[in-house]
Design an enzyme around this catalytic site. Structure first.
Site, PDB file in Angstrom:
ATOM      1  N   HIS A 525      -8.297  52.182 -70.940  1.00 22.83           N
ATOM      2  CA  HIS A 525      -8.984  51.863 -71.952  1.00 22.83           C
ATOM      3  C   HIS A 525     -10.490  50.696 -71.261  1.00 22.83           C
ATOM      4  O   HIS A 525     -11.666  50.846 -71.436  1.00 22.83           O
ATOM      5  CB  HIS A 525      -9.243  52.191 -73.363  1.00 22.83           C
ATOM      6  N   GLU A 526      -9.776  49.653 -71.711  1.00 26.42           N
ATOM      7  CA  GLU A 526     -10.500  48.225 -71.743  1.00 26.42           C
ATOM      8  C   GLU A 526     -10.539  47.974 -70.271  1.00 26.42           C
ATOM      9  O   GLU A 526     -12.242  47.377 -70.174  1.00 26.42           O
ATOM     10  CB  GLU A 526      -9.725  46.919 -71.616  1.00 26.42           C
ATOM     11  N   HIS A 529     -14.632  49.811 -69.617  1.00 23.22           N
ATOM     12  CA  HIS A 529     -15.509  49.057 -70.329  1.00 23.22           C
ATOM     13  C   HIS A 529     -16.241  48.760 -68.898  1.00 23.22           C
ATOM     14  O   HIS A 529     -17.395  48.296 -69.184  1.00 23.22           O
ATOM     15  CB  HIS A 529     -15.419  48.223 -70.757  1.00 23.22           C
ATOM     16  N   GLU A 586     -17.951  53.602 -75.457  1.00 20.80           N
ATOM     17  CA  GLU A 586     -16.400  53.356 -76.299  1.00 20.80           C
ATOM     18  C   GLU A 586     -16.021  54.836 -75.631  1.00 20.80           C
ATOM     19  O   GLU A 586     -14.113  55.259 -75.357  1.00 20.80           O
ATOM     20  CB  GLU A 586     -16.382  53.302 -77.639  1.00 20.80           C
ATOM     21  N   ASP A 590     -12.811  55.996 -73.157  1.00 22.24           N
ATOM     22  CA  ASP A 590     -11.515  56.798 -73.929  1.00 22.24           C
ATOM     23  C   ASP A 590     -11.339  57.648 -72.442  1.00 22.24           C
ATOM     24  O   ASP A 590      -9.997  58.347 -72.354  1.00 22.24           O
ATOM     25  CB  ASP A 590     -12.022  57.283 -75.374  1.00 22.24           C
TER      26      ASP A 590
HETATM   27 ZN   LIG Z   1     -13.541  49.838 -76.096  1.00 21.89          ZN
END
Ligand SMILES: [Zn+2]
Length: 688
Positions: A525-526, A529, A586, A590
């Site tokens: 997830h990070e 980004h 976000e 995900d």
């Molecule tokens: Zn996040």
């Protein structure tokens, strides 16, 4: 008292990562050294599930139903995430232990400041005895405000000591020159969580505004204003803040880095907002500051107009209100109780205020985080935690890179550049190599109010002294005990503090499928980004520039639009839909994170050999998805859910689960979901 500079920009822009949760107090919530038997792990997974639910109909209920049925929301929380709450509570107990022993043994060098800060915060008797006296000097200063110069001087002093007003000064890299640190002047100055609270005309919003006005009035009365005067002041505050809200840009717009970056110098700032800025920069102690960006020029123009035209009585009321709001926890008990009654209960639906010790642990972490973190890390972050986490991150990075050739919407040039960006990612794990030095901070025994101002001043100076100088790439924006993680596009880095890298987020005795579904998904997830609608605009060195072919960008937008529509269709409370644009980054993270973690897990399987199923009734692939979902089980008050829809960039747990698995081909295969079941729609969004 939300402190200084750098943090403000985080909220707006850097997207503090997602909090992940692992199986909670029932398994793995003990010390890192504790071993878990396969039976204990399996029992915990199964107890959390509700296997009477069809996973293809509602995977969230299937994975979390047992926990949702058996768990109650504690009165001092507006939200309880499974596992996350357990690890956060456990961390706080460790921190309290460290702090109480620092109070007892204050002669020990290094921890004396911790003991004095925490001890003063806990000394409510002394706080009661001081009564309103700590407010005296600040109120006198505010009383003397007569013109724009004295206003700006006072606002500068308040910012220096951590009290917000009018706008927000933040310190971060220059978006277009990521080696240079500049000041980012941002919109702000509101007491309610978002501009929409002032502007919306529905019944609910109007009621909250009335309750807010009453709250401001009661706080002013507590701080010594006679009843009628307190009411007049509250009305003036609400009107003044409403004008600031009207001039503010919406949150969804503020997510666009191009919209909040306007590089100027001092004359450029004065052109946007005609105010005596010399008085401000002198008051913060940095009269020569030049390098800055005016995030929202329209806001600054309007804010300057309001500041010049408002009667001095309004400005004084507004500043006094900001002081009592920020300092409520360091004033006699009725202040904290009244503060909680509005912000905790009315806005958040939380039944009870958190006990004092929890608030003081948090305040000490905010003031002296690296000092506290050093002791925390010694106790809690040992063994092979760091190399294990780094090996997992590398596996995820490899998995994302391997998906590029499979994405038809990219072209070869963009693929090559994206791969270059992945290779340039810096992984920061556990705690900073260089800890902050608090030598310049004065902490006194028995002076909670003074200590908090002193801590904020220390942090503000530390931040602002960097403006005009190089970016320090060793810095962290979270303290080591924090249970969270983030990606910073300006430095193309992933940061996982020690607070999150321990059981129950990750356990050496968990099956790999669970570790990849939980911690691995958080890592993916990070990393994603760096490639979401916002992060993709920054190049491998963290510079804001278009480095994609326009046709590829357009195809990316189309795919992002699919995700925006999907989540925008979710209903959080009756009649209240999720904001698909606000949560877009976000949600893209995900979707990508789940996919990357799955492929990294499969790559591990190829290398290590497929493991024997470890939870009865679940294949390893199924366990991967159950492990993921069980990190997001959560209980939340309807009030808090409503608040978050307005301000949070993350979707609620149940939609994070349903959204991500419903777009995953691998999920549909693992559970053999028929096409067009709710968790397996025929047409799916795919970005990464
Ligand atoms: Zn996040």
């Amino acid at each position: 008292m939300k402190g200084p500079a750098a943090i403000a920009l985080l909220g707006l822009f850097l997207l503090p990562g997602c909090v992940v949760t692992r199986p909670g107090a029932d398994a793995g919530a003990e010390a890192a050294a504790e071993r878990l038997s396969p039976e204990e792990v399996a029992a915990s997974v199964l107890a959390t599930m509700d296997r009477s639910v069809d996973p293809c109909q509602d995977f969230y209920q299937y994975a979390c139903g047992g926990w949702l049925r058996d768990t109650k929301l504690p009165p001092d929380r507006p939200r309880l995430g499974r596992g996350f709450a357990a690890v956060e509570d456990r961390n706080r107990v460790v921190l309290r232990d460290i702090l109480e022993s620092a109070v007892r043994r204050r002669d020990e060098p290094g921890t004396a400041k911790l003991g004095d800060f925490y001890g003063a915060c806990m000394d409510e008797t002394l706080i009661e005895r001081f009564d309103l006296r700590p407010l005296g000097p600040l109120f006198s200063e505010i009383d003397a405000v007569a013109d724009s110069a004295s206003l700006l001087r006072t606002v500068g002093h308040l910012h220096l000591i951590g009290i917000g007003a009018l706008f927000v000064p933040a310190v971060e890299a220059d978006f277009k020159d990521p080696d240079l640190t500049i000041a980012h002047m941002l919109q702000g100055g509101l007491g309610l969580p978002d501009r929409d609270y002032y502007l919306k005309e529905d019944e609910k919003s109007r009621t909250i505004r009335t309750q807010y006005e009453e709250h401001v009035s009661r706080m002013r009365a507590l701080a010594g204003a006679p009843g009628e005067e307190a009411k007049r002041e509250a009305a003036a505050v609400l009107a003044f803040e409403t004008a600031l809200a009207q001039a503010s840009i919406p949150r969804t717009e503020a997510r666009n880095p191009e919209k909040i970056y306007h590089r100027v110098d001092r004359p450029g700032l004065a052109a946007a907002a005609d105010l005596p800025w010399d008085a401000y920069f002198e008051a913060i102690g940095f009269p020569a500051v030049q390098a800055m960006s005016v995030g929202m020029p329209g806001f600054f123009t309007a804010m300057a107009g309001e500041a010049k035209s408002a009667p001095p009585a309004t400005l004084k009321a507004y500043l006094r209100w900001n002081v009592v709001r920020a300092m409520a926890d360091s004033l006699p008990r009725p202040f904290a109780e009244e503060h909680f009654a509005f912000y905790g209960k009315t806005l958040g639906g939380q039944a009870e205020i958190e006990p004092r010790w929890k608030r003081c642990v948090d305040a000490t972490d905010e003031a002296l985080g690296d000092l506290l973190g050093k002791v925390f890390v010694e106790r809690r972050f040992g063994g092979d935690s760091k190399p294990t986490a780094i090996a997992m991150i590398r596996g995820i990075e490899g998995a994302l890179e391997r998906t590029f050739p499979t994405l038809a919407w990219m072209d070869d040039a963009t693929r090559a550049r994206a791969a270059e960006k992945i290779k340039a990612v810096t992984n920061k794990i556990g705690y900073p190599d260089v800890l902050k030095d608090y030598a310049a901070m004065t902490v006194r025994r028995g002076d909670d109010f003074g200590n908090r101002l002193s801590a904020a001043r220390d942090e503000f100076r530390r931040e602002f002294s960097k403006v005009g100088g190089p970016v320090d790439r060793t810095e962290w924006n979270m303290t080591p005990p924090t249970v969270n993680a983030y990606y910073n596009p300006l430095q193309n880095e992933i940061v996982f503090p020690a607070g999150i890298l321990q059981p129950p987020f990750f356990h050496r005795d968990f099956p790999r499928a669970m570790n990849y579904g939980g911690m691995g998904m958080a890592m993916g997830h990070e990393l994603t980004h760096g490639f979401d609608d916002q992060g993709r605009k920054f190049d491998p060195q963290g510079k804001l520039r278009e480095w994609w072919d326009p046709a590829v960008s357009a195809r990316f937008q189309e795919r992002a639009q699919c995700v925006e529509s999907l989540y925008g269709g979710y209903e959080v409370e009756p009649g209240l839909r999720l904001n698909g644009a606000q949560t877009l980054g976000e949600n893209i993270a995900d979707l990508g994170g789940l996919k990357e973690a799955y492929h990294a897990y499969k790559a591990w399987e190829v290398e290590a050999g497929a493991p024997k199923p470890s939870v009865p009734g679940l294949s390893s692939d199924q366990l991967f998805f159950v492990g993921f979902a069980q990190t997001w089980c959560e209980l939340i008050t309807p009030e808090y859910a409503r608040l978050l829809v307005g301000v949070d960039y993350h979707s609620p747990g149940k939609f994070r689960v349903r959204g991500a698995v419903s777009q995953s081909k691998e999920f549909a295969q693992a559970f053999a979901c028929a096409e067009e079941t709710p968790m397996n729609p025929a047409s799916k969004c795919e970005v990464w």
